[in-house]
Design a protein around this motif. Structure first.
Motif, short mmCIF file in Angstrom:
data_model
loop_
_atom_site.label_atom_id
_atom_site.label_comp_id
_atom_site.label_asym_id
_atom_site.label_seq_id
_atom_site.Cartn_x
_atom_site.Cartn_y
_atom_site.Cartn_z
N ASN A 22 0.82 -1.21 0.00
CA ASN A 22 0.00 0.00 0.00
C ASN A 22 0.86 1.26 0.00
O ASN A 22 0.53 2.25 -0.66
CB ASN A 22 -0.93 0.01 1.21
CG ASN A 22 -2.05 -1.01 1.09
OD1 ASN A 22 -2.39 -1.45 0.00
ND2 ASN A 22 -2.61 -1.39 2.22
N HIS A 23 1.96 1.24 0.73
CA HIS A 23 2.86 2.39 0.78
C HIS A 23 3.53 2.62 -0.58
O HIS A 23 3.70 3.77 -1.01
CB HIS A 23 3.92 2.19 1.87
CG HIS A 23 3.43 2.51 3.25
ND1 HIS A 23 2.11 2.72 3.54
CD2 HIS A 23 4.09 2.68 4.43
CE1 HIS A 23 1.96 3.01 4.83
NE2 HIS A 23 3.17 2.98 5.39
N ILE A 24 3.91 1.54 -1.25
CA ILE A 24 4.52 1.67 -2.57
C ILE A 24 3.50 2.26 -3.56
O ILE A 24 3.83 3.17 -4.34
CB ILE A 24 5.05 0.31 -3.06
CG1 ILE A 24 6.24 -0.13 -2.20
CG2 ILE A 24 5.47 0.38 -4.54
CD1 ILE A 24 6.77 -1.51 -2.54
N ASP A 25 2.27 1.76 -3.52
CA ASP A 25 1.21 2.32 -4.38
C ASP A 25 0.96 3.79 -4.04
O ASP A 25 0.69 4.60 -4.93
CB ASP A 25 -0.08 1.52 -4.23
CG ASP A 25 0.02 0.13 -4.83
OD1 ASP A 25 0.92 -0.10 -5.66
OD2 ASP A 25 -0.80 -0.74 -4.45
N GLY A 26 1.05 4.12 -2.76
CA GLY A 26 0.77 5.48 -2.32
C GLY A 26 1.77 6.50 -2.82
O GLY A 26 1.39 7.59 -3.26
N VAL A 27 3.07 6.17 -2.77
CA VAL A 27 4.09 7.12 -3.21
C VAL A 27 4.18 7.20 -4.73
O VAL A 27 4.84 8.08 -5.27
CB VAL A 27 5.48 6.75 -2.63
CG1 VAL A 27 5.46 6.82 -1.11
CG2 VAL A 27 5.93 5.37 -3.09
N VAL A 28 3.51 6.28 -5.43
CA VAL A 28 3.49 6.31 -6.90
C VAL A 28 2.20 6.93 -7.43
O VAL A 28 2.23 7.89 -8.22
CB VAL A 28 3.67 4.89 -7.49
CG1 VAL A 28 3.55 4.91 -9.01
CG2 VAL A 28 5.02 4.31 -7.09
N GLU A 29 1.07 6.39 -7.02
CA GLU A 29 -0.22 6.84 -7.55
C GLU A 29 -1.08 7.57 -6.52
O GLU A 29 -1.97 8.34 -6.89
CB GLU A 29 -1.01 5.64 -8.09
CG GLU A 29 -0.31 4.90 -9.22
CD GLU A 29 -1.08 3.68 -9.68
OE1 GLU A 29 -2.11 3.37 -9.03
OE2 GLU A 29 -0.68 3.06 -10.66
N GLY A 30 -0.85 7.33 -5.25
CA GLY A 30 -1.67 7.92 -4.21
C GLY A 30 -2.92 7.10 -3.95
O GLY A 30 -3.26 6.19 -4.71
N HIS A 31 -3.62 7.43 -2.88
CA HIS A 31 -4.87 6.76 -2.52
C HIS A 31 -6.00 7.80 -2.45
O HIS A 31 -5.77 8.97 -2.16
CB HIS A 31 -4.74 6.04 -1.18
CG HIS A 31 -3.73 4.94 -1.19
ND1 HIS A 31 -3.98 3.72 -1.78
CD2 HIS A 31 -2.47 4.86 -0.69
CE1 HIS A 31 -2.92 2.94 -1.64
NE2 HIS A 31 -2.00 3.61 -0.98
N MET A 32 -7.20 7.33 -2.70
CA MET A 32 -8.35 8.22 -2.76
C MET A 32 -9.57 7.58 -2.11
O MET A 32 -9.74 6.37 -2.16
CB MET A 32 -8.69 8.55 -4.23
CG MET A 32 -9.91 9.44 -4.42
SD MET A 32 -10.39 9.60 -6.16
CE MET A 32 -8.94 10.39 -6.83
N SER A 33 -10.38 8.43 -1.50
CA SER A 33 -11.65 7.99 -0.93
C SER A 33 -12.71 9.04 -1.26
O SER A 33 -12.47 10.24 -1.09
CB SER A 33 -11.53 7.81 0.59
OG SER A 33 -12.68 7.19 1.12
N ILE A 34 -13.85 8.59 -1.75
CA ILE A 34 -14.93 9.49 -2.16
C ILE A 34 -16.13 9.32 -1.24
O ILE A 34 -16.58 8.19 -1.01
CB ILE A 34 -15.35 9.22 -3.62
CG1 ILE A 34 -14.15 9.40 -4.56
CG2 ILE A 34 -16.48 10.15 -4.04
CD1 ILE A 34 -14.44 9.03 -6.00
#
Length: 222
Positions: free
Chosen positions: A115-127
């Protein structure tokens, strides 16, 4: 007449209900693909942290630093976790797969690192969706800080201050978008907003997170 000799049940060996061999964690043993613009380093903690996990204790003696285009994240790791990188693949292992605590945290730690690797590349979002007559969200400033104001059926003003590490936008009065590199912090802030008015099952009013749905109940007739 012959005497019948009865054997004690304590002398009978216990029956084995399972003869399968011990298997590794399906999630924990899956390698993580590391993008070219991401750097993962592991270093020892200056002051190890010891926490209680049920009847056992957990020692966090090292930490991983994940750096990418969007920023940097750090994650404390238990002493039994082994992180190795080879040919742009990250392999997560534990020292002893037979120990319950290590096997339980194996997949969890692998998921957190991923999750951290995905976060520093694409980021996370919640709607978040506000459902209800007159319900709305508004971004403003209070005491020089960003503030998310909410009107969700209460007679008093409600809202939360927005943390610096998160980006919150409101494309419409009934939509809130939360973005950040730390998935846990994004979901935690979304959960705090939802607490102001969780979806209720009779009229369907409330604050919905992502693809959340509820089953509408019939009204109680007295």
């Amino acid at each position: 007449m012959f005497a019948i000799k009865r054997t004690s049940t304590s002398c009978v060996s216990a029956r084995l209900f399972s003869t399968t061999t011990l298997r590794a964690s399906n999630i924990g043993s899956t390698p993580i693909i590391v993008p070219a613009d991401v750097k993962v380093t592991v270093a020892p903690l200056d002051d190890p942290i010891v926490t209680r996990k049920g009847r056992t204790s957990l020692k966090l003696s090292k930490y991983a630093t994940i750096t990418g285009p969007r920023g940097e994240l750090k994650l404390n790791l238990p002493d039994f976790l082994q992180v190795r990188e080879k040919e742009s693949k990250l392999t997560i292992k534990v020292k002893d797969e037979t120990k319950k605590q290590q096997k339980a945290l194996w997949g969890t730690m692998r998921a957190l690192i991923n999750n951290h690797i995905d976060g520093v590349v694409e980021g996370h979002m919640s709607i978040l969706r506000l459902v209800g007559t007159g319900y709305r969200a508004q971004l403003e400033e209070k005491d020089g800080k960003k503030f998310l104001g909410l009107k969700v059926g209460a007679s008093i003003p409600q809202g939360l201050f927005i943390p610096d590490h998160l980006t919150v936008t409101s494309p419409s009065t009934t939509r809130i978008i939360i973005e950040g590199i730390d998935k846990q912090q994004v979901r935690l802030f979304a959960a705090k907003i939802r607490e102001f008015h969780p979806p209720e099952p009779y009229k369907g009013k409330g604050i919905y997170v992502d693809s959340e749905t509820i089953k509408i109940k019939d009204k109680k007739i007295k």
